[in-house]
Design an enzyme around this catalytic site. Structure first.
Site, mmCIF file in Angstrom:
data_model
loop_
_atom_site.group_PDB
_atom_site.id
_atom_site.type_symbol
_atom_site.label_atom_id
_atom_site.label_comp_id
_atom_site.label_asym_id
_atom_site.label_seq_id
_atom_site.Cartn_x
_atom_site.Cartn_y
_atom_site.Cartn_z
ATOM 1 N N GLY A 43 -9.726 -6.236 -0.311
ATOM 2 C CA GLY A 43 -10.510 -5.009 -0.395
ATOM 3 C C GLY A 43 -10.382 -4.346 -1.761
ATOM 4 O O GLY A 43 -9.878 -4.918 -2.715
ATOM 5 N N LEU B 191 -3.416 -7.795 3.237
ATOM 6 C CA LEU B 191 -4.050 -8.839 4.049
ATOM 7 C C LEU B 191 -5.491 -9.121 3.674
ATOM 8 O O LEU B 191 -6.002 -10.188 3.994
ATOM 9 C CB LEU B 191 -3.965 -8.485 5.541
ATOM 10 C CG LEU B 191 -2.597 -8.722 6.170
ATOM 11 C CD1 LEU B 191 -2.608 -8.300 7.634
ATOM 12 C CD2 LEU B 191 -2.173 -10.182 6.035
ATOM 13 N N HIS C 17 0.826 -1.204 0.000
ATOM 14 C CA HIS C 17 0.000 0.000 0.000
ATOM 15 C C HIS C 17 0.859 1.252 0.000
ATOM 16 O O HIS C 17 0.586 2.208 -0.717
ATOM 17 C CB HIS C 17 -0.931 0.002 1.219
ATOM 18 C CG HIS C 17 -1.880 1.153 1.203
ATOM 19 N ND1 HIS C 17 -1.510 2.421 1.602
ATOM 20 C CD2 HIS C 17 -3.162 1.244 0.795
ATOM 21 C CE1 HIS C 17 -2.539 3.228 1.453
ATOM 22 N NE2 HIS C 17 -3.554 2.542 0.963
ATOM 23 N N GLU D 132 7.642 5.695 -3.713
ATOM 24 C CA GLU D 132 8.056 5.396 -5.082
ATOM 25 C C GLU D 132 8.787 4.061 -5.104
ATOM 26 O O GLU D 132 9.450 3.724 -4.128
ATOM 27 C CB GLU D 132 9.007 6.502 -5.587
ATOM 28 C CG GLU D 132 8.404 7.893 -5.614
ATOM 29 C CD GLU D 132 7.374 8.049 -6.703
ATOM 30 O OE1 GLU D 132 7.466 7.296 -7.697
ATOM 31 O OE2 GLU D 132 6.486 8.884 -6.557
ATOM 32 N N HIS E 181 -8.466 -2.035 -2.794
ATOM 33 C CA HIS E 181 -7.109 -1.882 -3.328
ATOM 34 C C HIS E 181 -6.722 -3.100 -4.164
ATOM 35 O O HIS E 181 -6.170 -2.971 -5.246
ATOM 36 C CB HIS E 181 -6.100 -1.720 -2.191
ATOM 37 C CG HIS E 181 -6.273 -0.434 -1.435
ATOM 38 N ND1 HIS E 181 -6.594 0.752 -2.051
ATOM 39 C CD2 HIS E 181 -6.149 -0.143 -0.114
ATOM 40 C CE1 HIS E 181 -6.670 1.715 -1.139
ATOM 41 N NE2 HIS E 181 -6.417 1.196 0.035
#
Lengths: 120, 120
Positions: free
Chosen positions: A74, A71, A9, A46, A76
Site C-alpha cells: 500500500g 503485509l 507501522h 520511537e 505506506h
C-alpha cells in the site's frame, strides 16, 4: 558495516510495537550477515524511520537494508517509507540505503499460513 | 468438509485486497487437507467475516478454520474477529469454527524477513 532496519507501522497498542521488537531480536540472532539489526516505526512509536536510520549511521553503518514489516504494497510501503528515507539518504550519500521487498511479498507466506492451521 | 477462511483487515486500496485474494489462491493450491479455501475482510471489502463464514457453511463446511492474516495480536485479532465469528457459531452450533494463530505469531517470520534481505 551492514545494518538492517525493520520498519513497522507502529500501533497505539504498545504490546504490538513490542511484538515488532521481539521479531527484531529474533531476526538479529539469525542475521549473521549483518553487523547490527534494529527497528523503527512509521508512526506512533520511537524511533521514527529517519531517527532509526540516523542511529544506524552514528553506529557506523555504511550499508543499510530497510525491511518493511508490512503485509501489503500500500501507500505506506510504496510512498511513505521511501519519502522518509530520502532526506537521510540525501544528507548521507556515503551510506548505501536499500529497501528490501516488504514481508507480504514473500513467496513463502502461503506455507506459513498453512503451518498456522496446525496450531488450532 | 473442512474449509479455511483467511481473514484480512481490508483496505480502501483494492490492490491490497487483491493481494489477499492472491495469497488465498496460492494457499488453496497448497492446502491439500482442506476442501475449500476462501477469504473474508474485517472491513472495507466483501465478503464480511460473517458472510464469508455463512458462504462456507452453505457450501457444506462442517469444520472451519479461521486464519487471521494479521501481523500483531491487536484488538482486531483478540476482540473484533472473535466478536464477528460468535453470532455465526451461535446460529450454527453443528459447525466447528476454530481460530488459528495469527500470521505474525508464526515462529518462522524472522526467517522470512531474512530471505527478503536477499531480494535487494
Amino acid at each position: 558495516m551492514k545494518h538492517v532496519v525493520i520498519i513497522a507501522h507502529g500501533s497505539r497498542r504498545m504490546a504490538s510495537n513490542d511484538e515488532v521488537r521481539k521479531v527484531t531480536h529474533q531476526f538479529s540472532q539469525q542475521a549473521h550477515d549483518f553487523d547490527r539489526v534494529s527497528c523503527a516505526f512509521l508512526e506512533l512509536d520511537e524511533p521514527s524511520i529517519p531517527q532509526g536510520l540516523l542511529n544506524a549511521i552514528e553506529q557506523g553503518a555504511t550499508e543499510i537494508i530497510v525491511l518493511p514489516y508490512f503485509l501489503s504494497a500500500g501507500r505506506h510501503v510504496s510512498e511513505d517509507i521511501p519519502a522518509q528515507i530520502a532526506p537521510v539518504q540525501d544528507t548521507h550519500p556515503e551510506v548505501e540505503i536499500k529497501i528490501a521487498p516488504y514481508l507480504g511479498a514473500a513467496e513463502t507466506i502461503p506455507e506459513i499460513l498453512l503451518a498456522q492451521t496446525k496450531g488450532v
